[in-house]
Design a protein around this motif. Structure first.
Motif, PDB file in Angstrom:
ATOM      1  N   LYS A   1      37.193 116.696   4.298  1.00  0.00           N
ATOM      2  CA  LYS A   1      37.906 116.650   3.018  1.00  0.00           C
ATOM      3  C   LYS A   1      38.854 117.840   2.954  1.00  0.00           C
ATOM      4  O   LYS A   1      38.417 118.982   3.064  1.00  0.00           O
ATOM      5  CB  LYS A   1      36.918 116.691   1.857  1.00  0.00           C
ATOM      6  CG  LYS A   1      35.945 115.512   1.849  1.00  0.00           C
ATOM      7  CD  LYS A   1      34.955 115.621   0.696  1.00  0.00           C
ATOM      8  CE  LYS A   1      33.986 114.444   0.697  1.00  0.00           C
ATOM      9  NZ  LYS A   1      32.994 114.525  -0.403  1.00  0.00           N
ATOM     10  N   LEU A   2      40.132 117.539   2.736  1.00  0.00           N
ATOM     11  CA  LEU A   2      41.126 118.598   2.863  1.00  0.00           C
ATOM     12  C   LEU A   2      42.231 118.475   1.815  1.00  0.00           C
ATOM     13  O   LEU A   2      42.755 117.386   1.570  1.00  0.00           O
ATOM     14  CB  LEU A   2      41.752 118.540   4.261  1.00  0.00           C
ATOM     15  CG  LEU A   2      42.648 119.708   4.681  1.00  0.00           C
ATOM     16  CD1 LEU A   2      41.849 121.010   4.723  1.00  0.00           C
ATOM     17  CD2 LEU A   2      43.266 119.425   6.053  1.00  0.00           C
ATOM     18  N   GLU A   3      42.547 119.625   1.191  1.00  0.00           N
ATOM     19  CA  GLU A   3      43.704 119.744   0.315  1.00  0.00           C
ATOM     20  C   GLU A   3      44.733 120.599   1.050  1.00  0.00           C
ATOM     21  O   GLU A   3      44.436 121.732   1.430  1.00  0.00           O
ATOM     22  CB  GLU A   3      43.325 120.402  -1.016  1.00  0.00           C
ATOM     23  CG  GLU A   3      42.331 119.613  -1.854  1.00  0.00           C
ATOM     24  CD  GLU A   3      42.967 118.371  -2.467  1.00  0.00           C
ATOM     25  OE1 GLU A   3      44.195 118.404  -2.743  1.00  0.00           O
ATOM     26  OE2 GLU A   3      42.250 117.379  -2.671  1.00  0.00           O
ATOM     27  N   VAL A   4      45.929 120.076   1.243  1.00  0.00           N
ATOM     28  CA  VAL A   4      46.936 120.735   2.066  1.00  0.00           C
ATOM     29  C   VAL A   4      48.076 121.248   1.184  1.00  0.00           C
ATOM     30  O   VAL A   4      48.579 120.509   0.327  1.00  0.00           O
ATOM     31  CB  VAL A   4      47.488 119.768   3.129  1.00  0.00           C
ATOM     32  CG1 VAL A   4      48.512 120.478   4.013  1.00  0.00           C
ATOM     33  CG2 VAL A   4      46.355 119.200   3.974  1.00  0.00           C
ATOM     34  N   TYR A   5      48.512 122.506   1.426  1.00  0.00           N
ATOM     35  CA  TYR A   5      49.553 123.127   0.618  1.00  0.00           C
ATOM     36  C   TYR A   5      50.644 123.717   1.508  1.00  0.00           C
ATOM     37  O   TYR A   5      50.368 124.284   2.567  1.00  0.00           O
ATOM     38  CB  TYR A   5      48.968 124.248  -0.245  1.00  0.00           C
ATOM     39  CG  TYR A   5      47.902 123.789  -1.208  1.00  0.00           C
ATOM     40  CD1 TYR A   5      48.224 123.355  -2.480  1.00  0.00           C
ATOM     41  CD2 TYR A   5      46.552 123.787  -0.825  1.00  0.00           C
ATOM     42  CE1 TYR A   5      47.240 122.937  -3.371  1.00  0.00           C
ATOM     43  CE2 TYR A   5      45.562 123.366  -1.696  1.00  0.00           C
ATOM     44  CZ  TYR A   5      45.915 122.942  -2.969  1.00  0.00           C
ATOM     45  OH  TYR A   5      44.934 122.524  -3.841  1.00  0.00           O
ATOM     46  N   ASP A   6      51.877 123.585   1.055  1.00  0.00           N
ATOM     47  CA  ASP A   6      53.017 124.199   1.743  1.00  0.00           C
ATOM     48  C   ASP A   6      54.113 124.427   0.717  1.00  0.00           C
ATOM     49  O   ASP A   6      54.152 123.772  -0.332  1.00  0.00           O
ATOM     50  CB  ASP A   6      53.521 123.302   2.873  1.00  0.00           C
ATOM     51  CG  ASP A   6      54.635 123.960   3.667  1.00  0.00           C
ATOM     52  OD1 ASP A   6      54.563 125.192   3.871  1.00  0.00           O
ATOM     53  OD2 ASP A   6      55.580 123.260   4.082  1.00  0.00           O
TER      54      ASP A   6
ATOM     55  N   GLN B   1      50.544 111.272  10.155  1.00  0.00           N
ATOM     56  CA  GLN B   1      49.851 110.145   9.523  1.00  0.00           C
ATOM     57  C   GLN B   1      48.663 109.681  10.359  1.00  0.00           C
ATOM     58  O   GLN B   1      47.627 109.288   9.820  1.00  0.00           O
ATOM     59  CB  GLN B   1      50.833 108.999   9.300  1.00  0.00           C
ATOM     60  CG  GLN B   1      51.842 109.273   8.198  1.00  0.00           C
ATOM     61  CD  GLN B   1      52.875 108.177   8.059  1.00  0.00           C
ATOM     62  OE1 GLN B   1      53.075 107.375   8.976  1.00  0.00           O
ATOM     63  NE2 GLN B   1      53.548 108.127   6.906  1.00  0.00           N
ATOM     64  N   ASP B   2      48.794 109.761  11.681  1.00  0.00           N
ATOM     65  CA  ASP B   2      47.668 109.420  12.557  1.00  0.00           C
ATOM     66  C   ASP B   2      46.529 110.419  12.381  1.00  0.00           C
ATOM     67  O   ASP B   2      45.356 110.039  12.320  1.00  0.00           O
ATOM     68  CB  ASP B   2      48.131 109.400  14.013  1.00  0.00           C
ATOM     69  CG  ASP B   2      46.995 109.089  14.974  1.00  0.00           C
ATOM     70  OD1 ASP B   2      46.441 107.973  14.902  1.00  0.00           O
ATOM     71  OD2 ASP B   2      46.649 109.974  15.791  1.00  0.00           O
ATOM     72  N   LEU B   3      46.864 111.703  12.265  1.00  0.00           N
ATOM     73  CA  LEU B   3      45.833 112.722  12.031  1.00  0.00           C
ATOM     74  C   LEU B   3      45.191 112.538  10.666  1.00  0.00           C
ATOM     75  O   LEU B   3      43.974 112.700  10.508  1.00  0.00           O
ATOM     76  CB  LEU B   3      46.446 114.119  12.146  1.00  0.00           C
ATOM     77  CG  LEU B   3      46.952 114.550  13.531  1.00  0.00           C
ATOM     78  CD1 LEU B   3      47.643 115.905  13.453  1.00  0.00           C
ATOM     79  CD2 LEU B   3      45.813 114.606  14.535  1.00  0.00           C
TER      80      LEU B   3
ATOM     81  N   GLU C   1      38.246 111.933   5.794  1.00  0.00           N
ATOM     82  CA  GLU C   1      37.662 111.117   4.732  1.00  0.00           C
ATOM     83  C   GLU C   1      38.574 111.112   3.508  1.00  0.00           C
ATOM     84  O   GLU C   1      38.773 110.082   2.862  1.00  0.00           O
ATOM     85  CB  GLU C   1      36.283 111.663   4.376  1.00  0.00           C
ATOM     86  CG  GLU C   1      35.578 110.895   3.274  1.00  0.00           C
ATOM     87  CD  GLU C   1      34.222 111.493   2.954  1.00  0.00           C
ATOM     88  OE1 GLU C   1      33.821 111.431   1.770  1.00  0.00           O
ATOM     89  OE2 GLU C   1      33.566 112.034   3.870  1.00  0.00           O
ATOM     90  N   SER C   2      39.125 112.275   3.187  1.00  0.00           N
ATOM     91  CA  SER C   2      40.108 112.380   2.109  1.00  0.00           C
ATOM     92  C   SER C   2      41.039 113.539   2.426  1.00  0.00           C
ATOM     93  O   SER C   2      40.607 114.578   2.934  1.00  0.00           O
ATOM     94  CB  SER C   2      39.429 112.600   0.755  1.00  0.00           C
ATOM     95  OG  SER C   2      38.777 113.859   0.709  1.00  0.00           O
ATOM     96  N   ILE C   3      42.322 113.346   2.115  1.00  0.00           N
ATOM     97  CA  ILE C   3      43.320 114.392   2.367  1.00  0.00           C
ATOM     98  C   ILE C   3      44.457 114.225   1.370  1.00  0.00           C
ATOM     99  O   ILE C   3      44.914 113.107   1.113  1.00  0.00           O
ATOM    100  CB  ILE C   3      43.837 114.346   3.820  1.00  0.00           C
ATOM    101  CG1 ILE C   3      44.819 115.497   4.074  1.00  0.00           C
ATOM    102  CG2 ILE C   3      44.455 112.996   4.155  1.00  0.00           C
ATOM    103  CD1 ILE C   3      45.178 115.680   5.541  1.00  0.00           C
ATOM    104  N   ASN C   4      44.883 115.341   0.773  1.00  0.00           N
ATOM    105  CA  ASN C   4      45.971 115.337  -0.200  1.00  0.00           C
ATOM    106  C   ASN C   4      46.955 116.447   0.123  1.00  0.00           C
ATOM    107  O   ASN C   4      46.561 117.515   0.621  1.00  0.00           O
ATOM    108  CB  ASN C   4      45.434 115.531  -1.627  1.00  0.00           C
ATOM    109  CG  ASN C   4      44.541 114.395  -2.063  1.00  0.00           C
ATOM    110  OD1 ASN C   4      44.963 113.248  -2.142  1.00  0.00           O
ATOM    111  ND2 ASN C   4      43.285 114.716  -2.360  1.00  0.00           N
ATOM    112  N   PHE C   5      48.225 116.206  -0.177  1.00  0.00           N
ATOM    113  CA  PHE C   5      49.282 117.182   0.079  1.00  0.00           C
ATOM    114  C   PHE C   5      49.891 117.616  -1.244  1.00  0.00           C
ATOM    115  O   PHE C   5      50.274 116.778  -2.066  1.00  0.00           O
ATOM    116  CB  PHE C   5      50.362 116.581   0.982  1.00  0.00           C
ATOM    117  CG  PHE C   5      49.901 116.343   2.392  1.00  0.00           C
ATOM    118  CD1 PHE C   5      50.127 117.284   3.383  1.00  0.00           C
ATOM    119  CD2 PHE C   5      49.231 115.172   2.722  1.00  0.00           C
ATOM    120  CE1 PHE C   5      49.699 117.070   4.679  1.00  0.00           C
ATOM    121  CE2 PHE C   5      48.791 114.946   4.012  1.00  0.00           C
ATOM    122  CZ  PHE C   5      49.025 115.912   5.002  1.00  0.00           C
ATOM    123  N   GLU C   6      49.974 118.940  -1.444  1.00  0.00           N
ATOM    124  CA  GLU C   6      50.521 119.485  -2.674  1.00  0.00           C
ATOM    125  C   GLU C   6      51.532 120.583  -2.355  1.00  0.00           C
ATOM    126  O   GLU C   6      51.362 121.352  -1.404  1.00  0.00           O
ATOM    127  CB  GLU C   6      49.410 120.075  -3.556  1.00  0.00           C
ATOM    128  CG  GLU C   6      48.376 119.069  -4.028  1.00  0.00           C
ATOM    129  CD  GLU C   6      48.935 118.068  -5.035  1.00  0.00           C
ATOM    130  OE1 GLU C   6      49.981 118.381  -5.636  1.00  0.00           O
ATOM    131  OE2 GLU C   6      48.323 116.997  -5.199  1.00  0.00           O
TER     132      GLU C   6
END
Length: 235
Positions: free
Chosen positions: A88-93, A121-123, A128-133
Motif C-alpha cells: 500500500k503506497l501513497e506517492v508524492y512529487d 502502470q505495469d509497476l 494492492e493500492s497506490i495513489n499519486f498526489e
C-alpha cells in the motif's frame, strides 16, 4: 542503489521481515529528479506509518530531460517499494505534469515519456493500492536533496558512493572541545566548582562572586551520556 540506513533516525531493516507484517502497513513515497550542469540524479524516500525509512538515489549517465528524470525517480522508488514487500503506497512529487499523467488526468504526448508511463502502470498493477498526489516543492526537499547530490558525483561503472552520515550539533563547535579536568589552576575551576557544589572559592570577595555569577549566566555547561564537559563561555 538501495541504502537501508537513514542518519539520526531509528531505522529498522526490512529485508528479513515477514510479509505479513507489511500487508496492513501503509507507506508514503517522495521522489524527485535533478538535472544540472553536473549531470542528472534521481532520489526517492520511502516512509512507513511505523516510522521506518528507506532512501534510494542514483546518478543517470545518459542524456535526459527533466521530465524523464522525474519518471526515472518514480520508477526507482516503486521498485524499491516492491523489493521491500510494500503493498500500500501513497506517492508524492512536486511535478504537476508527471503526477497528473500517472493519474491519467493529463494525456501523455511526449514520445519520450510514453514508454515511461506504460512501465510505471505495469509497476502500479503489482500494488494492492497506490495513489499519486502532488506536493509543493518545499514538501519534497529530502528527495530533491538526494537527487541533487547524485547529480554532482561522477561514479565509475559498477561503483557507488558510500553512505553519507549527517549528525546534529546543538552547540557551536568551540563550545565542546575541552574535557573536564580537576585542575585548581584552570581558569574555569572556580566556576565549575560553584556549579557542582554551590560554593564560592575560599576568601572570595563580593566582587569575585559577582563575576562568577555573571560568567555563569553567559556560559554553556554541557553534559553528554559518555563525557562530562567543562564550562566554556559563549561568544
Amino acid at each position: 542503489m538501495v541504502k537501508e540506513e537513514f542518519p539520526n533516525e531509528e531505522i529498522l531493516t526490512l529485508k528479513d521481515e515477514p510479509k505479513k507484517q507489511n500487508q496492513n502497513e501503509s507507506w508514503s513515497m517522495f521522489f524527485d529528479g535533478a538535472s544540472n550542469i553536473m549531470g542528472h540524479g534521481i532520489g526517492a524516500i520511502l516512509m512507513s506509518s511505523q516510522g521506518k525509512h528507506i532512501s534510494v538515489t542514483t546518478r543517470l549517465d545518459f542524456e535526459c530531460t527533466n521530465n524523464m528524470a522525474e519518471y526515472e525517480a518514480c520508477i526507482l522508488g516503486l521498485q524499491a517499494a516492491l523489493d521491500n514487500k510494500v503493498t500500500k503506497l501513497e506517492v508524492y512529487d512536486d511535478s504537476t505534469l508527471v503526477i497528473y499523467q500517472l493519474r491519467d488526468e493529463w494525456e501523455t504526448k511526449d514520445y519520450k515519456l510514453i514508454p515511461y508511463q506504460a512501465y510505471v502502470q505495469d509497476l502500479m498493477s503489482q500494488f494492492e493500492s497506490i495513489n499519486f498526489e502532488h506536493t509543493p516543492r518545499e514538501g519534497n526537499q529530502l528527495a530533491d536533496a538526494l537527487a541533487t547530490l547524485s547529480s554532482m558525483f561522477a561514479i565509475k561503472e559498477g561503483g557507488e558512493i558510500l553512505v553519507i552520515r549527517i549528525k546534529r550539533h546543538e552547540t557551536q563547535a568551540h563550545c565542546c572541545t575541552l574535557e573536564e579536568k580537576e585542575d585548581a589552576h584552570s581558569w574555569y575551576f572556580d566556576i565549575n566548582k560553584y556549579i557542582k557544589e554551590g560554593k564560592y572559592p575560599v576568601g572570595a570577595s563580593d566582587n569575585d562572586k559577582k563575576i562568577i555569577r555573571r560568567r555563569l549566566s553567559d556560559s554553556y555547561y554541557m553534559r553528554t551520556s559518555c563525557t562530562r564537559r567543562i564550562l566554556i563561555p559563549s561568544c
